[in-house]
Enzyme design. Sequence first.
Site, PDB file in Angstrom:
ATOM      1  N   HIS A   1     -83.071  32.077 -35.820  1.00 57.27           N
ATOM      2  CA  HIS A   1     -82.862  30.948 -36.922  1.00 57.27           C
ATOM      3  C   HIS A   1     -82.459  32.261 -37.983  1.00 57.27           C
ATOM      4  O   HIS A   1     -82.864  32.953 -38.224  1.00 57.27           O
ATOM      5  CB  HIS A   1     -83.991  30.237 -36.960  1.00 57.27           C
ATOM      6  CG  HIS A   1     -85.300  30.738 -37.102  1.00 57.27           C
ATOM      7  ND1 HIS A   1     -85.694  31.378 -35.791  1.00 57.27           N
ATOM      8  CD2 HIS A   1     -86.199  30.780 -38.118  1.00 57.27           C
ATOM      9  CE1 HIS A   1     -87.205  31.549 -36.818  1.00 57.27           C
ATOM     10  NE2 HIS A   1     -87.359  31.360 -37.898  1.00 57.27           N
TER      11      HIS A   1
ATOM     12  N   HIS B   1     -83.173  36.049 -37.587  1.00 57.88           N
ATOM     13  CA  HIS B   1     -84.486  36.606 -37.157  1.00 57.88           C
ATOM     14  C   HIS B   1     -84.706  35.164 -36.024  1.00 57.88           C
ATOM     15  O   HIS B   1     -84.909  34.856 -35.549  1.00 57.88           O
ATOM     16  CB  HIS B   1     -85.492  37.138 -38.263  1.00 57.88           C
ATOM     17  CG  HIS B   1     -86.554  35.392 -38.399  1.00 57.88           C
ATOM     18  ND1 HIS B   1     -85.626  34.856 -39.750  1.00 57.88           N
ATOM     19  CD2 HIS B   1     -87.504  34.887 -38.998  1.00 57.88           C
ATOM     20  CE1 HIS B   1     -86.067  33.490 -39.673  1.00 57.88           C
ATOM     21  NE2 HIS B   1     -86.937  33.324 -39.180  1.00 57.88           N
TER      22      HIS B   1
ATOM     23  N   ARG C   1     -94.924  24.713 -41.141  1.00 54.28           N
ATOM     24  CA  ARG C   1     -94.859  25.418 -39.363  1.00 54.28           C
ATOM     25  C   ARG C   1     -96.401  25.443 -38.628  1.00 54.28           C
ATOM     26  O   ARG C   1     -97.041  26.573 -39.491  1.00 54.28           O
ATOM     27  CB  ARG C   1     -94.062  26.774 -39.958  1.00 54.28           C
ATOM     28  CG  ARG C   1     -93.598  27.397 -38.954  1.00 54.28           C
ATOM     29  CD  ARG C   1     -92.679  28.461 -38.361  1.00 54.28           C
ATOM     30  NE  ARG C   1     -93.398  29.059 -38.056  1.00 54.28           N
ATOM     31  CZ  ARG C   1     -93.396  31.153 -38.636  1.00 54.28           C
ATOM     32  NH1 ARG C   1     -92.960  31.564 -38.703  1.00 54.28           N
ATOM     33  NH2 ARG C   1     -94.178  31.942 -38.459  1.00 54.28           N
TER      34      ARG C   1
ATOM     35  N   ASP D   1     -89.150  34.577 -34.852  1.00 54.70           N
ATOM     36  CA  ASP D   1     -90.235  34.189 -35.592  1.00 54.70           C
ATOM     37  C   ASP D   1     -91.200  35.665 -33.980  1.00 54.70           C
ATOM     38  O   ASP D   1     -91.845  35.000 -33.201  1.00 54.70           O
ATOM     39  CB  ASP D   1     -90.705  33.906 -35.688  1.00 54.70           C
ATOM     40  CG  ASP D   1     -90.082  32.396 -36.295  1.00 54.70           C
ATOM     41  OD1 ASP D   1     -89.671  32.595 -37.421  1.00 54.70           O
ATOM     42  OD2 ASP D   1     -90.214  31.132 -36.210  1.00 54.70           O
TER      43      ASP D   1
HETATM   44  C1  OGA Z   1     -89.642  29.280 -40.595  1.00 50.01           C
HETATM   45  C2  OGA Z   1     -88.063  29.405 -40.718  1.00 50.01           C
HETATM   46  C3  OGA Z   1     -86.323  28.210 -41.501  1.00 50.01           C
HETATM   47  C4  OGA Z   1     -86.832  27.566 -42.245  1.00 50.01           C
HETATM   48  O1  OGA Z   1     -90.511  28.859 -40.769  1.00 50.01           O
HETATM   49  O2  OGA Z   1     -90.256  30.525 -39.469  1.00 50.01           O
HETATM   50  O3  OGA Z   1     -87.662  30.569 -40.170  1.00 50.01           O
HETATM   51  O4  OGA Z   1     -84.917  26.327 -41.966  1.00 50.01           O
HETATM   52  N1  OGA Z   1     -88.002  28.636 -41.442  1.00 50.01           N
HETATM   53  O5  OGA Z   1     -87.226  26.509 -43.577  1.00 50.01           O
HETATM   54 MN    MN Z   2     -88.843  32.214 -39.134  1.00 47.96          MN
END
Ligand code: OGA
Ligand code: MN
Length: 283
Positions: free
Chosen positions: A258, A99, A273, A101
Amino acid sequence: MTSLSIQPTDGPVGAFVSGIDLADAPDPATAAALRTALGKHGVLFFRDQTLTPEAHIAFAQTLAPIVINRFFTPVDGYPNIAEVRKEADQKTNIGGAWHADHSYDQIPAMGSILVAKELPPEGGDTLFAGMYAAHDSLPADIRDRIAGLRALHSSRHVFGADADHRKDPDVDTGDRYHNARAATQDVWHPMVIRHPLSGRKSLYVNPDFTVQIDGLPQAESDALLALLFEHAKRPEHIYRFEWEPGSIALWDNRATWHMALNDYHGHRRLMHRITLAGVGLEG
Ligand code: OGA
Ligand code: MN
């Protein structure tokens, strides 16, 4: 001015940044250099950092205004930091499918800054796929076909009241998501965008949130999206990032996808995040 060094990875996307201590917010010239590098490489990795939530926020604000993710439970006491957590007894992780974000927003987030807080002893890597390379390596007839088309992005099936995971008894998302009522907005974006920082063409559809191509019957739309997703996630477009204590990843959601690998059952993984505001996207 710090002595910033930016070393591309040995993969198709990403660069390692050294010569900077993010405990002190970067000065404007350094922040500008980081933004340019982000647009060029798609994701920047930092090692051996010690970042308090306050320093995380200060770093983010040198790059762009913060946007709050309305579905993620925030870190206690920090409403603008989202908690990305999988407990030892949980099976499902966050971000386990490919995806970008916030693509379901009218003005999608520029990027995200993910800080490692607690890592499993092994595993829990994050994959990044480069959407400049994915676009440029498409067969010419497909590239021509999608140029000028728009696609619909939605958060309903992921975060909404009827989200797919709520129907699956094996999915244990616990208290991670909230605010399902906010998952009602959908948005059309160009399938190929002109990247706001680099000016490069980038493929802007993703498996998690893109649900329909404008003007095509559903079956044709599904088939073309499936072809694009298969193409974009080919190994030659992917870089696999191994987290260490002190690692930070800063990615651009318009130039990369990612996906978090979920291969560490029985251990806790905790990340913080912050999401960075973007601009309207144009083809
Ligand atoms: C995010 C996500 C990936 C991870 O925080 O947006 O997709 O490796 N995380 O934790
Ligand atoms: Mn993400």
